[in-house]
Design a protein around this motif. Structure first.
Motif, PDB file in Angstrom:
ATOM      1  N   SER A 222       0.862  -1.199   0.000  1.00  0.00           N
ATOM      2  CA  SER A 222       0.000   0.000   0.000  1.00  0.00           C
ATOM      3  C   SER A 222       0.887   1.233   0.000  1.00  0.00           C
ATOM      4  N   GLN A 223       0.458   2.180  -0.814  1.00  0.00           N
ATOM      5  CA  GLN A 223       1.201   3.440  -0.909  1.00  0.00           C
ATOM      6  C   GLN A 223       0.441   4.506  -0.145  1.00  0.00           C
TER       7      GLN A 223
ATOM      8  N   SER B  72      -1.489   7.724   0.699  1.00  0.00           N
ATOM      9  CA  SER B  72      -2.274   8.591  -0.177  1.00  0.00           C
ATOM     10  C   SER B  72      -1.852  10.041   0.017  1.00  0.00           C
TER      11      SER B  72
END
Length: 42
Positions: free
Chosen positions: A36-37, A39
């Protein structure tokens, strides 16, 4: 005669397919989830 030979060659090719025997099954291993990056909503 040539058409008959080509038809026979095509038929043999189609019947041989990929060479795998038995039912086609999907691999059991699932691909890892992408990391997950964070946001950038701001």
């Amino acid at each position: 005669m040539t058409k008959r030979f080509l038809l026979l060659a095509l038929l043999i090719t189609l019947l041989s397919a990929c060479g795998n025997k038995g039912p086609l099954v999907l691999p059991d291993k699932t691909p890892p989830a992408p990391a997950s990056q964070p946001s950038t909503d701001g």
